[in-house]
Design a protein around this motif. Structure first.
Motif, PDB file in Angstrom:
ATOM      1  N   ARG A   1      12.845   4.819   4.992  1.00 56.08           N
ATOM      2  CA  ARG A   1      12.648   5.993   4.171  1.00 56.08           C
ATOM      3  C   ARG A   1      12.592   5.038   2.695  1.00 56.08           C
ATOM      4  O   ARG A   1      11.871   6.001   2.081  1.00 56.08           O
ATOM      5  N   LEU A   2      11.857   3.815   2.650  1.00 54.65           N
ATOM      6  CA  LEU A   2      11.774   3.540   1.382  1.00 54.65           C
ATOM      7  C   LEU A   2      10.073   4.274   1.138  1.00 54.65           C
ATOM      8  O   LEU A   2       9.956   3.719  -0.111  1.00 54.65           O
ATOM      9  N   ARG A   3       9.305   3.854   1.898  1.00 54.94           N
ATOM     10  CA  ARG A   3       7.631   4.186   1.725  1.00 54.94           C
ATOM     11  C   ARG A   3       8.114   5.676   1.292  1.00 54.94           C
ATOM     12  O   ARG A   3       7.585   6.165   0.248  1.00 54.94           O
ATOM     13  N   ALA A   4       8.782   6.757   2.101  1.00 53.92           N
ATOM     14  CA  ALA A   4       8.307   7.791   1.563  1.00 53.92           C
ATOM     15  C   ALA A   4       9.167   8.503  -0.059  1.00 53.92           C
ATOM     16  O   ALA A   4       9.132   8.597  -0.176  1.00 53.92           O
ATOM     17  N   GLY A   5      10.504   7.331  -0.057  1.00 50.93           N
ATOM     18  CA  GLY A   5      11.471   7.178  -1.265  1.00 50.93           C
ATOM     19  C   GLY A   5       9.604   7.699  -2.340  1.00 50.93           C
ATOM     20  O   GLY A   5      10.155   7.402  -4.044  1.00 50.93           O
ATOM     21  N   PHE A   6       9.307   5.788  -2.542  1.00 48.66           N
ATOM     22  CA  PHE A   6       8.564   5.394  -3.362  1.00 48.66           C
ATOM     23  C   PHE A   6       7.668   6.921  -3.520  1.00 48.66           C
ATOM     24  O   PHE A   6       6.587   7.027  -4.773  1.00 48.66           O
ATOM     25  N   GLN A   7       6.899   7.244  -2.872  1.00 50.64           N
ATOM     26  CA  GLN A   7       6.263   8.385  -2.674  1.00 50.64           C
ATOM     27  C   GLN A   7       6.545   9.437  -3.375  1.00 50.64           C
ATOM     28  O   GLN A   7       6.114   9.970  -4.181  1.00 50.64           O
TER      29      GLN A   7
ATOM     30  N   ALA B   1       9.095  13.392   2.399  1.00 47.94           N
ATOM     31  CA  ALA B   1      10.255  12.985   2.339  1.00 47.94           C
ATOM     32  C   ALA B   1      10.946  13.419   2.829  1.00 47.94           C
ATOM     33  O   ALA B   1      12.119  12.704   3.274  1.00 47.94           O
ATOM     34  N   TYR B   2      10.957  14.402   3.764  1.00 50.33           N
ATOM     35  CA  TYR B   2      12.300  14.968   3.992  1.00 50.33           C
ATOM     36  C   TYR B   2      12.288  15.153   5.229  1.00 50.33           C
ATOM     37  O   TYR B   2      13.815  14.918   5.951  1.00 50.33           O
ATOM     38  N   ALA B   3      11.492  15.030   5.931  1.00 47.57           N
ATOM     39  CA  ALA B   3      11.553  14.001   7.286  1.00 47.57           C
ATOM     40  C   ALA B   3      12.240  12.663   7.255  1.00 47.57           C
ATOM     41  O   ALA B   3      12.963  12.079   8.499  1.00 47.57           O
TER      42      ALA B   3
ATOM     43  N   LEU C   1      18.453  10.113  -0.476  1.00 48.96           N
ATOM     44  CA  LEU C   1      16.079  10.268   0.079  1.00 48.96           C
ATOM     45  C   LEU C   1      16.310   8.687   0.481  1.00 48.96           C
ATOM     46  O   LEU C   1      16.356   8.760   2.159  1.00 48.96           O
ATOM     47  N   LEU C   2      17.221   7.771  -0.030  1.00 53.36           N
ATOM     48  CA  LEU C   2      16.896   6.938   0.416  1.00 53.36           C
ATOM     49  C   LEU C   2      18.430   6.428   0.968  1.00 53.36           C
ATOM     50  O   LEU C   2      19.138   4.667   1.241  1.00 53.36           O
ATOM     51  N   HIS C   3      19.864   7.485   0.927  1.00 58.16           N
ATOM     52  CA  HIS C   3      21.037   7.171   1.588  1.00 58.16           C
ATOM     53  C   HIS C   3      20.480   6.102   2.862  1.00 58.16           C
ATOM     54  O   HIS C   3      20.411   7.172   3.847  1.00 58.16           O
ATOM     55  N   GLY C   4      21.128   5.383   3.726  1.00 64.95           N
ATOM     56  CA  GLY C   4      20.176   4.935   5.223  1.00 64.95           C
ATOM     57  C   GLY C   4      20.163   3.666   4.470  1.00 64.95           C
ATOM     58  O   GLY C   4      20.036   2.335   5.680  1.00 64.95           O
ATOM     59  N   GLY C   5      19.269   3.904   3.600  1.00 66.42           N
ATOM     60  CA  GLY C   5      17.967   2.577   3.710  1.00 66.42           C
ATOM     61  C   GLY C   5      17.335   2.714   4.808  1.00 66.42           C
ATOM     62  O   GLY C   5      17.112   3.341   5.709  1.00 66.42           O
TER      63      GLY C   5
ATOM     64  N   ARG D   1       0.516  -0.877  -0.077  1.00 62.84           N
ATOM     65  CA  ARG D   1       0.346   0.253  -0.257  1.00 62.84           C
ATOM     66  C   ARG D   1       0.959   1.484   0.246  1.00 62.84           C
ATOM     67  O   ARG D   1       1.944   1.622   0.852  1.00 62.84           O
ATOM     68  N   VAL D   2       0.341   2.466  -0.916  1.00 62.41           N
ATOM     69  CA  VAL D   2       1.656   3.565  -0.268  1.00 62.41           C
ATOM     70  C   VAL D   2       0.903   4.826  -0.407  1.00 62.41           C
ATOM     71  O   VAL D   2       1.848   5.972   0.229  1.00 62.41           O
ATOM     72  N   ASP D   3      -0.280   4.332   0.951  1.00 65.18           N
ATOM     73  CA  ASP D   3      -0.508   5.907   1.797  1.00 65.18           C
ATOM     74  C   ASP D   3      -0.503   5.103   3.266  1.00 65.18           C
ATOM     75  O   ASP D   3      -0.627   6.022   3.901  1.00 65.18           O
ATOM     76  N   GLU D   4       0.485   4.224   3.582  1.00 64.17           N
ATOM     77  CA  GLU D   4       0.887   3.828   4.573  1.00 64.17           C
ATOM     78  C   GLU D   4       1.466   5.414   5.441  1.00 64.17           C
ATOM     79  O   GLU D   4       2.764   5.440   5.360  1.00 64.17           O
ATOM     80  N   ARG D   5       1.237   5.687   6.646  1.00 65.45           N
ATOM     81  CA  ARG D   5       2.129   6.366   7.499  1.00 65.45           C
ATOM     82  C   ARG D   5       3.275   5.989   8.118  1.00 65.45           C
ATOM     83  O   ARG D   5       2.727   4.564   8.479  1.00 65.45           O
ATOM     84  N   PRO D   6       4.167   6.477   7.970  1.00 63.39           N
ATOM     85  CA  PRO D   6       5.261   5.141   9.030  1.00 63.39           C
ATOM     86  C   PRO D   6       4.679   5.935  10.969  1.00 63.39           C
ATOM     87  O   PRO D   6       4.153   6.748  10.952  1.00 63.39           O
ATOM     88  N   SER D   7       5.409   4.274  10.898  1.00 61.08           N
ATOM     89  CA  SER D   7       4.769   4.326  12.152  1.00 61.08           C
ATOM     90  C   SER D   7       5.549   5.420  13.070  1.00 61.08           C
ATOM     91  O   SER D   7       7.020   5.263  12.859  1.00 61.08           O
ATOM     92  N   PRO D   8       5.107   5.597  14.445  1.00 60.51           N
ATOM     93  CA  PRO D   8       6.729   6.385  15.088  1.00 60.51           C
ATOM     94  C   PRO D   8       7.321   5.974  15.366  1.00 60.51           C
ATOM     95  O   PRO D   8       8.880   6.071  15.977  1.00 60.51           O
ATOM     96  N   SER D   9       7.383   4.089  15.595  1.00 66.80           N
ATOM     97  CA  SER D   9       8.263   3.343  16.328  1.00 66.80           C
ATOM     98  C   SER D   9       9.616   3.027  15.422  1.00 66.80           C
ATOM     99  O   SER D   9      10.522   2.546  15.561  1.00 66.80           O
TER     100      SER D   9
END
Lengths: 118, 512
Positions: free
Chosen positions: B153-159, B232-234, B145-149, A102-110
């Motif tokens: 980052r992968l999720r933010a990188g895809f978006q 992305a920036y976070a 952006l993906l540096h460090g993996g 899924r492309v819309d997931e928010r990063p989890s705080p953990s």
């Protein structure tokens, strides 16, 4: 020919936009690809549609096709090819690491720990 | 014709492959990267000195004459932006030595490629080249952006990649439309041809111009096209995020360049076609950015929204398209790039000192060097929020002064000042939690916090913060330079004449 090309561009764009708005990464990638096909056709058509005209100087011809849009399309194809490869890898890695596409997931705080070097 | 004009593109272009060759030797890699960045800074200063006399210097690659060949153009604006990029890059390169660059082999080469893309986008005088350099910049930024993996980052990188691919597609549509109508993509040549477009073609031209604006607004994180930025920036590593601070400004630079030179006062049917859209969007950007600052629960998210908010202020000033507005916008560009980057670096420095609390805005035991970090954060927050005496205050004052003649002055003043208050509240709350509430937790959590030892990253953050202080101290001379830059932007005739040659522009009516 104009109607055929124009409706092909329109159809590809519509399909691309529909797929980009889906929630899973694979349809989004296919959508982006469709969109880039549409744009390549569109850029090509911007040099005006003409048949049997050479793009570079030749003897015994009346008119020429505009070579510039063809050069632009080549550049655009190369860039979109590279980008598609990258985003496929990204989507695959993301799927393998998180188990979800899924492309819309928010990063989890953990997860925030991995933002910083230890 | 000075060959130094191409140097800001050539230096990183040679440094990056060289860095790839020495990727197994981290120390050598660092030296090469730092040397290339220092060289870039020297060239940036030299080019700025060259451009200060006010002449526009074209550089014809391979000596092909414009509009057939590729042309780079050095004027006051591009020289200022290249210098700003070089200054920022030096600080970021210094910061990356704290261990970020060891998380992968390619940080330094991606960093140089990113600089090449940014400098190219700033110097080019051709719309399609602008697209290509945008792509170079973006491709490098994906890597950074993906540096460090990590899955975040992968999720933010895809978006981030997906949204930028859509942006690139729109860019190509705009380029295609404009080429279809005018038959050229050279900016100076476009400026001449656009004014001659009439009838049905004018509608297509306006569509192309607005699509181009959409692409630049996406890069500049103008609401409603800003949603990608905080995610992305976070997620990006701190040095990458700090370098990305200039990328939103590249979007703003392109808006200024294209909508003064091509679609400016002499744009014929498409004159100032984007102007009515910029002001409302910028005001909403201010509101959303300020709300985001207030709502953030992680320090780096707060910084991201502060960057969105500062882009709003910047574009409010751009929207007037007069000398005063552009001067204010350029001053604010210098200020917000330095302070945005400084805040990204500081938020990372603070997070590394807080152990398992990282950047979360929750009370934790007091960190190592709490006084120094608190002081730097205090100064940076003052500058960002626009309190006196630092550069943010001067920039904001210039924007408010530029807004005075506008019909909407009341709204602009109200929104700029109200959102500034909200941002001040957001930053003071964050500072209070990070630095003052720590004492209370000390007794219950006697666990040791990490003690970073390296001095280079701290120096980088201090340099950037003191940069904004210098910007405030030398506000007079800086503003005079930027005023000259704004004047040069509003009179495109010398630019066109320099690129196309005198004879082609001599007979044109309506050129000032």
């Amino acid at each position: 020919m104009e109607i055929l090309v124009a409706s092909a561009i329109g159809f590809l764009t519509a399909a691309g936009i529909y797929l980009i708005l889906r929630m899973h990464s694979f349809p989004v990638i296919i959508g982006l690809t469709f969109l880039s096909y549409a744009i390549n056709l569109f850029l090509f058509a911007m040099g005006r549609l003409a048949i049997d005209r050479p793009p570079i100087i030749a003897s015994g011809v009346e008119g020429y096709a505009d070579p510039l849009p063809q050069a632009l399309v080549l550049t655009a194809i190369v860039i979109s090819f590279g980008m598609t490869a990258l985003i496929v890898v990204l989507a695959l890695r993301g799927f393998l690491e998180t188990g979800s596409d899924r492309v819309d997931e928010r990063p989890s705080p953990s997860d925030s720990g991995e933002r910083y070097p230890s | 014709m000075s060959h130094w004009i191409v140097a800001p593109i050539v230096i990183p272009a040679f440094a990056a492959p060289l860095l790839l060759l020495v990727r197994r030797a981290p120390h050598l890699q660092r030296k090469v990267s730092l040397a290339a960045t220092a060289l870039l800074l020297a060239v940036g200063i030299a080019l700025y000195g060259l451009a200060m006399d006010g002449t526009v210097r074209p550089y014809f690659l391979g000596s092909w004459p414009a509009p057939y060949g590729i042309v780079l153009v050095l004027d006051r604006l591009s020289a200022t932006m290249v210098l700003l990029t070089a200054v920022l890059a030096s600080a970021v390169a210094l910061y990356s030595l704290n261990g970020w660059d060891e998380k992968g082999h390619h940080f330094h080469s991606l960093f140089q490629f990113q600089l090449m893309g940014i400098n190219g986008a700033l110097l080019t005088g051709d719309v399609f080249n602008l697209f290509v350099f945008f792509e170079v910049m973006l491709i490098a930024s994906y890597g950074l952006l993906l540096h460090g993996g990590g899955s975040n980052r992968l999720r933010a990188g895809f978006q981030y990649v997906a949204i930028n691919l859509v942006g690139s597609t729109l860019f190509l549509v705009a380029v295609g439309l404009i080429y279809g109508v005018t038959g050229t993509l050279n900016m100076a040549d476009l400026a001449v041809k656009v004014s001659q477009v009439t009838g049905d073609s004018a509608a297509i031209l306006r569509t192309g111009a607005l699509l181009l604006f959409l692409v630049f607004a996406l890069k500049a994180a103008l609401v409603p096209l800003h949603w990608w930025l905080p995610t992305a920036y976070a997620a990006a590593p701190a040095p990458s995020a700090a370098l990305f601070a200039i990328m939103t400004k590249v979007g703003a630079y392109c808006i200024i360049r294209v909508f003064t030179l091509i679609f400016g006062a002499d744009g014929g049917a498409a004159a100032f076609v984007a102007a009515p859209w910029i002001l409302p969007a910028a005001l909403v950007t201010l509101l959303i950015g300020a709300l985001g600052v207030l709502a953030s629960r992680v320090l780096v998210d707060l910084v991201c929204f502060a960057v969105v908010w500062s882009m709003g202020s910047l574009l409010v000033a751009v929207s007037f398209f007069d000398a005063q507005g552009l001067t204010a916008a350029l001053y604010y560009t210098l200020h917000s790039t330095l302070i945005g980057a400084a805040l990204f670096l500081l938020s990372n420095l603070i997070a590394t000192r807080r152990g398992r609390w990282h950047g979360l805005l929750q009370p934790s035991p007091s960190m190592v060097q709490a006084g120094l970090m608190g002081g730097l954060f205090f100064l940076a927050a003052i500058a960002m929020a626009g309190l006196p005496p630092l550069s943010g205050f001067i920039g904001k004052l210039m924007i408010l002064a530029a807004a005075w003649p506008s019909a909407l002055a009341g709204w602009i003043w109200a929104i700029v000042l109200a959102t500034s208050l909200v941002v001040i509240v957001g930053f003071s709350r964050a500072g209070t939690v990070l630095f003052w509430k720590s004492e209370a937790v000390d007794a219950s959590h006697p666990e040791p916090l990490p003690e970073p030892v390296r001095i280079a990253p701290l120096t980088a953050a201090i340099l950037l913060v003191s940069g904004t202080a210098l910007l405030a101290v030398f506000a007079g001379p800086v503003t005079r330079q930027l005023e000259a830059t704004a004047q040069q932007l509003l009179d495109p005739a010398p630019y066109i004449a320099a690129v196309l040659g005198e004879q082609q522009t001599a007979g044109l009516p309506g050129r000032r």
